[in-house]
Scaffold this motif. Structure first.
Motif, PDB file in Angstrom:
ATOM      1  N   LEU A 115       0.827  -1.206   0.000  1.00 36.60           N
ATOM      2  CA  LEU A 115       0.000   0.000   0.000  1.00 36.60           C
ATOM      3  C   LEU A 115       0.862   1.257   0.000  1.00 36.60           C
ATOM      4  CD1 LEU A 115      -2.875  -1.027   2.452  1.00 36.60           C
ATOM      5  CD2 LEU A 115      -2.999  -0.748  -0.033  1.00 36.60           C
ATOM      6  N   GLY A 116       1.979   1.230   0.717  1.00 38.09           N
ATOM      7  CA  GLY A 116       2.895   2.381   0.726  1.00 38.09           C
ATOM      8  C   GLY A 116       3.487   2.633  -0.650  1.00 38.09           C
ATOM      9  N   GLN A 117       3.913   1.568  -1.319  1.00 37.46           N
ATOM     10  CA  GLN A 117       4.458   1.725  -2.674  1.00 37.46           C
ATOM     11  C   GLN A 117       3.403   2.269  -3.619  1.00 37.46           C
ATOM     12  OE1 GLN A 117       5.907  -2.116  -3.830  1.00 37.46           O
ATOM     13  NE2 GLN A 117       7.805  -1.938  -2.668  1.00 37.46           N
ATOM     14  N   GLN A 118       2.193   1.764  -3.507  1.00 38.16           N
ATOM     15  CA  GLN A 118       1.117   2.207  -4.387  1.00 38.16           C
ATOM     16  C   GLN A 118       0.802   3.687  -4.147  1.00 38.16           C
ATOM     17  OE1 GLN A 118      -2.712   0.364  -3.664  1.00 38.16           O
ATOM     18  NE2 GLN A 118      -3.103   0.245  -5.869  1.00 38.16           N
ATOM     19  N   ALA A 119       0.726   4.110  -2.907  1.00 42.64           N
ATOM     20  CA  ALA A 119       0.461   5.518  -2.595  1.00 42.64           C
ATOM     21  C   ALA A 119       1.598   6.403  -3.081  1.00 42.64           C
ATOM     22  CB  ALA A 119       0.253   5.685  -1.089  1.00 42.64           C
ATOM     23  N   ARG A 148       1.316   6.737  -6.893  1.00 43.66           N
ATOM     24  CA  ARG A 148       0.175   7.555  -7.308  1.00 43.66           C
ATOM     25  C   ARG A 148       0.391   9.030  -7.000  1.00 43.66           C
ATOM     26  NH1 ARG A 148      -5.090   3.880  -5.729  1.00 43.66           N
ATOM     27  NH2 ARG A 148      -4.740   2.302  -7.331  1.00 43.66           N
ATOM     28  N   SER A 149       1.165   9.327  -5.965  1.00 43.57           N
ATOM     29  CA  SER A 149       1.386  10.725  -5.597  1.00 43.57           C
ATOM     30  C   SER A 149       2.329  11.424  -6.563  1.00 43.57           C
ATOM     31  CB  SER A 149       1.942  10.819  -4.176  1.00 43.57           C
ATOM     32  OG  SER A 149       3.271  10.307  -4.143  1.00 43.57           O
ATOM     33  N   GLY A 150       3.105  10.676  -7.314  1.00 48.41           N
ATOM     34  CA  GLY A 150       4.052  11.284  -8.251  1.00 48.41           C
ATOM     35  C   GLY A 150       5.354  11.696  -7.606  1.00 48.41           C
ATOM     36  N   LEU A 151       5.525  11.409  -6.340  1.00 46.53           N
ATOM     37  CA  LEU A 151       6.749  11.789  -5.644  1.00 46.53           C
ATOM     38  C   LEU A 151       7.912  10.860  -5.968  1.00 46.53           C
ATOM     39  CD1 LEU A 151       5.270  12.576  -2.128  1.00 46.53           C
ATOM     40  CD2 LEU A 151       5.956  14.210  -3.887  1.00 46.53           C
TER      41      LEU A 151
END
Length: 183
Positions: free
Chosen positions: A122-126, A129-132
């Motif tokens: 979930l951390g990798q996915q977030a 998705r954030s573009g950071l």
């Protein structure tokens, strides 16, 4: 004529007596096995009694009294289980308790591992998705950048060559115009 030779009567009776002793010994083993199995609350069948007594099943079937005793004991074991089969020993309770504790520890560790893995995913996915974060396929992107830079340098050289050709054509046009405009 002489009469055919017949075996001695005492030798024949010795074999009969030995056979009777063997049968009696096997009967005692079957009865002892049946008594032991009843005491131990072991499941009783003709095959299991024969195996425990070390005799063949057919021996029990050939002796109606033994066969009846086995069937009676088997039916009694089904209708009224012995106290030995119903009682739970303290050791078995402790062993079961220890097994359950070990199983709980294994399951708790497995749950922690799964939670850690889920949290990581979930951390990798977030992060993606954030573009950071960096693009996931940086090698492909870097190869594309290198290709584009090579194309740019080729086009820059071609443009420089055309600029030179244009400058030379303009110079030639000026000279021609100058010669045409001279009286």
């Amino acid at each position: 004529m002489t009469a055919p030779h017949t075996p001695d009567a005492p030798a024949a009776s010795g074999l009969v007596k030995a056979r009777q002793r063997d049968v009696e010994h096997r009967r005692q083993r079957v009865q002892q096995a049946l008594a032991d199995m009843t005491t131990d609350a072991t499941p009783i069948s003709v095959s299991s009694v024969a195996a425990r007594a070390g005799v063949h099943r057919s021996f029990i079937h050939r002796h109606p009294d033994l066969h009846g005793a086995v069937l009676t004991a088997a039916s009694q074991a089904l209708t009224a289980p012995s106290a030995a089969s119903a009682a739970i020993s303290h050791r078995s309770v402790l062993a079961e308790n220890a097994n359950l504790h070990a199983q709980n520890r294994r399951q708790a560790q497995h749950i922690r591992d799964l939670e850690d893995r889920l949290s990581e995913l979930l951390g990798q996915q977030a992060f993606q998705r954030s573009g950071l974060g960096a693009a996931t396929n940086t090698a492909t992107l870097q190869a594309e950048i290198d290709h584009q830079q090579h194309t740019i340098s080729d086009l820059t050289r071609a443009l420089a060559e055309r600029d030179e050709e244009l400058a030379a054509a303009r110079e030639a046009t000026r000279r021609l115009m100058t010669e045409l405009n001279r009286p």
